[in-house]
Design an enzyme around this catalytic site. Structure first.
Site, short mmCIF file in Angstrom:
data_model
loop_
_atom_site.label_atom_id
_atom_site.label_comp_id
_atom_site.label_asym_id
_atom_site.label_seq_id
_atom_site.Cartn_x
_atom_site.Cartn_y
_atom_site.Cartn_z
N LYS A 1 63.87 72.22 29.33
CA LYS A 1 64.94 71.29 28.95
C LYS A 1 65.91 71.98 28.00
O LYS A 1 65.57 72.98 27.34
CB LYS A 1 64.40 70.01 28.31
N ASP B 1 58.14 65.43 23.52
CA ASP B 1 59.06 65.66 24.64
C ASP B 1 58.45 65.29 26.00
O ASP B 1 59.15 65.34 27.02
CB ASP B 1 59.48 67.14 24.70
#
Ligand code: C5P
Length: 341
Positions: free
Chosen positions: A25, A158
């Site tokens: 990400k 996350d």
């Protein structure tokens, strides 16, 4: 339909490995908006999955063995501490409540994402492992969305982002998630923005960077938050690659963890300055670092920039902190479904 259909009743099909890609990400914005009672920091961050991915393969192990993990590529540390094995154990506990059989699994992980780099590779591996383990056990239908998110959040801040897939605004410590349209098609333009990633060979541990922030290494309170809120609303309705690039300068300075990351890894400041001069682009920091990024109109343009950076490294022209080889990659923003089978 997936080639690993969880409803398949043919026992031989469950013996075929379940394969998942686990994307990295990028934080396009990251505002730290306060401290929470649980010791974590509350964030407001726009995150996108990237093309750069680890690859996880999971198969039912031979009877009598325990769960096992074999990794290749970047070294994620000792297998016993690996989030994939912890994820499989945690997923098994959920499945056991539904009184389903959850036999030992043999996992293989090809790590293409650098470790402790601000790219959340470990968290992405965990999200992929939840999915792959449930599918290998034929238990995908047994865990509702809420249970999956709870399991994901218990494994790391996350992980829920990767479970959802696609561009998102995350709030809280990551458990509150709003899907965003992200990069959208526009006449004659590529639909994927290119990304240059440069990771110096030195880890920036998330806990150390947040501790430095809490110790005072922070910028103007509220500035990044306002940028992040404004960008989240624009990105929510979708932006063309060109419109995203027009915001690159603002985004590259929209990370509240920059002063803290620069304190933990002092060499980041000269490296960022040198990269800005070399590629003539705004350079941002992903997450708690140390990965630096620049945005491009296409994968090809990002590739050309990666070549320029590699040549400068070979010529000794870039000041890298740490020992060993820096990681340089060209990839793309994948705003659609993040996890691909
Ligand atoms: O959740 P994760 O394992 O990614 O976080 C690692 C560490 O980073 C936490 O133990 C905490 O010290 C810090 N952290 C934080 N606030 C966040 C995320 C992480 O303080 N939102």
């Amino acid at each position: 339909m997936s080639p690993f259909d969880p409803t398949a009743t043919d026992p031989t099909r469950r013996l075929a490995p379940v394969v998942r890609l686990a994307p990295a990400k990028l934080n396009l914005t990251l505002a730290v908006v306060g401290r929470r009672d649980d010791g974590y920091h509350a964030l407001h961050s726009v995150m996108v999955p990237l093309g750069l991915s680890d690859r996880l393969s999971v198969a039912i192990a031979a009877t009598g063995s325990g769960d096992s993990l074999h990794t290749t590529g970047f070294d994620p540390g000792p297998p016993a501490d690996n989030l994939v094995l912890r994820t499989i154990a945690a997923a098994r506990a959920f499945v056991a409540r539904a009184r389903l059989d959850a036999p030992p699994l043999a996992a293989r992980l090809e790590k293409a994402i650098p470790v402790a780099a601000g790219l959340a590779g470990g968290s992405s591996d965990a999200a992929a492992a939840i999915d792959a383990a449930l599918e290998a056990w034929g238990a995908a239908a047994e865990l509702g969305d809420e249970e999956r998110v709870a399991l994901a959040a218990s494994l790391g801040s996350d992980v829920p982002f990767f479970l959802a897939g696609g561009a998102a605004l995350i709030e809280g410590r990551g458990e509150r998630l709003t899907r965003l349209h992200g990069v959208t098609a526009h006449h004659g333009q590529p639909t994927r923005a290119g990304v240059l990633l440069v990771t110096p060979p030195v880890p920036a541990h998330t806990a150390a960077v947040f501790a430095a922030w809490a110790g005072g290494a922070m910028g103007d309170p509220g500035v990044v938050r306002r940028t992040s809120e404004h960008f989240a609303s624009e990105f929510g309705s979708g932006l063309s690659v060109q419109a995203l690039l027009e915001r690159a300068g603002v985004l590259a300075s929209a990370n509240d963890l920059w002063p803290a990351a620069a304190q933990v890894v002092p060499g980041l400041v000269p490296l960022r300055r040198a990269l800005t001069r070399l590629v003539h682009r705004p350079i941002g920091l992903s997450g708690s670092g140390p990965t630096l990024w620049a945005l491009y109109a296409s994968a090809e343009e990002a590739s050309a920039a990666a070549d320029v950076v590699r040549q400068a490294i070979a010529a000794g022209e870039l000041p890298f902190p740490g020992d060993g080889e820096p990681f340089v990659a060209a990839t793309t923003i994948e705003s659609g479904q993040g996890r691909i089978e």
